[in-house]
Every structure is written in C-alpha cells, then in structure tokens.
Design a protein around this motif. Sequence first.
Motif, PDB file in Angstrom:
ATOM      1  N   LEU A   1       8.263   5.760  -1.414  1.00  0.00           N
ATOM      2  CA  LEU A   1       8.187   7.242  -2.026  1.00  0.00           C
ATOM      3  C   LEU A   1       9.365   7.904  -1.425  1.00  0.00           C
ATOM      4  O   LEU A   1       9.809   8.026  -0.018  1.00  0.00           O
ATOM      5  CB  LEU A   1       6.692   8.078  -1.648  1.00  0.00           C
ATOM      6  CG  LEU A   1       6.860   9.536  -2.177  1.00  0.00           C
ATOM      7  CD1 LEU A   1       6.955   9.391  -3.892  1.00  0.00           C
ATOM      8  CD2 LEU A   1       5.754  10.299  -1.740  1.00  0.00           C
ATOM      9  N   GLY A   2      10.433   8.382  -2.248  1.00  0.00           N
ATOM     10  CA  GLY A   2      11.586   9.111  -1.690  1.00  0.00           C
ATOM     11  C   GLY A   2      12.802   8.104  -1.489  1.00  0.00           C
ATOM     12  O   GLY A   2      13.758   8.643  -1.576  1.00  0.00           O
ATOM     13  N   ALA A   3      12.501   6.747  -1.728  1.00  0.00           N
ATOM     14  CA  ALA A   3      13.475   5.828  -1.355  1.00  0.00           C
ATOM     15  C   ALA A   3      14.404   5.669  -2.989  1.00  0.00           C
ATOM     16  O   ALA A   3      13.727   6.022  -3.994  1.00  0.00           O
ATOM     17  CB  ALA A   3      13.183   4.489  -1.084  1.00  0.00           C
ATOM     18  N   THR A   4      15.529   5.293  -2.716  1.00  0.00           N
ATOM     19  CA  THR A   4      16.350   5.282  -4.125  1.00  0.00           C
ATOM     20  C   THR A   4      16.433   3.772  -4.595  1.00  0.00           C
ATOM     21  O   THR A   4      16.760   3.336  -5.531  1.00  0.00           O
ATOM     22  CB  THR A   4      17.667   5.764  -3.747  1.00  0.00           C
ATOM     23  OG1 THR A   4      18.585   4.897  -2.626  1.00  0.00           O
ATOM     24  CG2 THR A   4      17.867   7.342  -3.554  1.00  0.00           C
ATOM     25  N   ASP A   5      16.291   2.727  -3.468  1.00  0.00           N
ATOM     26  CA  ASP A   5      16.308   1.439  -3.866  1.00  0.00           C
ATOM     27  C   ASP A   5      14.892   0.788  -4.024  1.00  0.00           C
ATOM     28  O   ASP A   5      14.085   0.885  -3.102  1.00  0.00           O
ATOM     29  CB  ASP A   5      16.922   0.915  -2.709  1.00  0.00           C
ATOM     30  CG  ASP A   5      18.701   1.132  -2.745  1.00  0.00           C
ATOM     31  OD1 ASP A   5      19.005   1.009  -1.678  1.00  0.00           O
ATOM     32  OD2 ASP A   5      19.318   1.715  -3.913  1.00  0.00           O
ATOM     33  N   TYR A   6      15.017   0.060  -4.840  1.00  0.00           N
ATOM     34  CA  TYR A   6      13.684  -1.056  -5.228  1.00  0.00           C
ATOM     35  C   TYR A   6      13.895  -2.396  -4.458  1.00  0.00           C
ATOM     36  O   TYR A   6      14.975  -2.949  -4.401  1.00  0.00           O
ATOM     37  CB  TYR A   6      13.534  -1.147  -6.489  1.00  0.00           C
ATOM     38  CG  TYR A   6      12.827  -0.064  -7.425  1.00  0.00           C
ATOM     39  CD1 TYR A   6      13.715   0.921  -8.035  1.00  0.00           C
ATOM     40  CD2 TYR A   6      11.400   0.024  -7.519  1.00  0.00           C
ATOM     41  CE1 TYR A   6      12.911   1.928  -8.675  1.00  0.00           C
ATOM     42  CE2 TYR A   6      10.880   1.069  -8.176  1.00  0.00           C
ATOM     43  CZ  TYR A   6      11.557   1.779  -8.926  1.00  0.00           C
ATOM     44  OH  TYR A   6      11.126   3.003  -9.538  1.00  0.00           O
ATOM     45  N   TYR A   7      12.876  -2.850  -4.046  1.00  0.00           N
ATOM     46  CA  TYR A   7      12.892  -4.291  -3.774  1.00  0.00           C
ATOM     47  C   TYR A   7      12.499  -4.945  -5.214  1.00  0.00           C
ATOM     48  O   TYR A   7      11.933  -4.442  -5.951  1.00  0.00           O
ATOM     49  CB  TYR A   7      11.401  -4.708  -2.921  1.00  0.00           C
ATOM     50  CG  TYR A   7      11.456  -4.108  -1.502  1.00  0.00           C
ATOM     51  CD1 TYR A   7      10.511  -3.075  -1.266  1.00  0.00           C
ATOM     52  CD2 TYR A   7      12.481  -4.370  -0.475  1.00  0.00           C
ATOM     53  CE1 TYR A   7      10.384  -2.387  -0.109  1.00  0.00           C
ATOM     54  CE2 TYR A   7      12.643  -3.700   0.684  1.00  0.00           C
ATOM     55  CZ  TYR A   7      11.502  -2.826   0.966  1.00  0.00           C
ATOM     56  OH  TYR A   7      11.431  -2.220   2.030  1.00  0.00           O
TER      57      TYR A   7
ATOM     58  N   ALA B   1       0.869  -1.064  -0.005  1.00  0.00           N
ATOM     59  CA  ALA B   1       0.016  -0.036  -0.044  1.00  0.00           C
ATOM     60  C   ALA B   1       0.752   1.178   0.112  1.00  0.00           C
ATOM     61  O   ALA B   1       0.411   2.223  -0.676  1.00  0.00           O
ATOM     62  CB  ALA B   1      -0.828  -0.137   1.091  1.00  0.00           C
ATOM     63  N   ASP B   2       2.047   1.135   0.650  1.00  0.00           N
ATOM     64  CA  ASP B   2       2.957   2.446   0.653  1.00  0.00           C
ATOM     65  C   ASP B   2       3.786   2.465  -0.474  1.00  0.00           C
ATOM     66  O   ASP B   2       4.961   3.451  -0.538  1.00  0.00           O
ATOM     67  CB  ASP B   2       3.593   2.388   2.183  1.00  0.00           C
ATOM     68  CG  ASP B   2       2.525   2.641   3.213  1.00  0.00           C
ATOM     69  OD1 ASP B   2       2.920   2.152   4.155  1.00  0.00           O
ATOM     70  OD2 ASP B   2       1.585   3.582   3.081  1.00  0.00           O
TER      71      ASP B   2
END
Length: 116
Positions: free
Chosen positions: A99-105, A29-30
């Motif tokens: 949101l705002g993070a640089t790394d993906y899962y 959701a986030d």
Amino acid sequence: QVQLVESGGGAVQAGGSLRLSCAASGSIADLIMGWFRQAPGNQRELVALITRKNRTDYEDFVAGRFTISREDAKNTVYLQMNSLKPEDTAVYYCAGKLLGATDYYWGQGTQVTISS
C-alpha cells in the motif's frame, strides 16, 4: 523481494473458463494483488485488483465474468475467468505491491488464448 509465478493459462474456445493461479515465494498478506494482461500490440492493462481486506475492483471489460480472490495462508491469488471471449486473448500477469508503493512485483506471465 517477492517472486510471483503464474499458472493455469492455456487455449480454450469462446464461452469457456480458465482459472489462473499466482503463487508467491513469500507472504502476500501486506500486498495489494492484481492481475494485468497484455495483448499483442497493446499496452499492459489492469484486469482486477484485490486489497488486503479482500475488497475487489474490476475493469469494465471483465466485470461479471472474472473473479479475483486470494488465499493468504497459501500465498496465492486466483483469477477465475468465465464466459471467455477471443478479445480476452493475452499474456496475463500477476502483480503485487505494498500500500502506497509505486512499483509492483511482477510474475513472468501466462498465455491465455481464446478461439472463436
């Protein structure tokens, strides 16, 4: 840490359709969710993104043919792929990030092969 598992890949003829699914081990959701792909010899490239508010964005090479959607209640993201072309052949990866993070899962990927 969210684990992502893709499914739905396969081999179809040009003009056909496939629907990819991405199941998450926890809440998405986030997360901004996306689909990426990597063809042999190429770098991984973005295909489509969907925000937490269901805003979508597509790369030009799939616009009008692919549709990304999400079902947060099932912690699942989809990629409906229509009018497939041989150049769509690649490993497709599901990814998500805050949101705002640089790394993906990242998921492990699913192979899509389109024959002419």
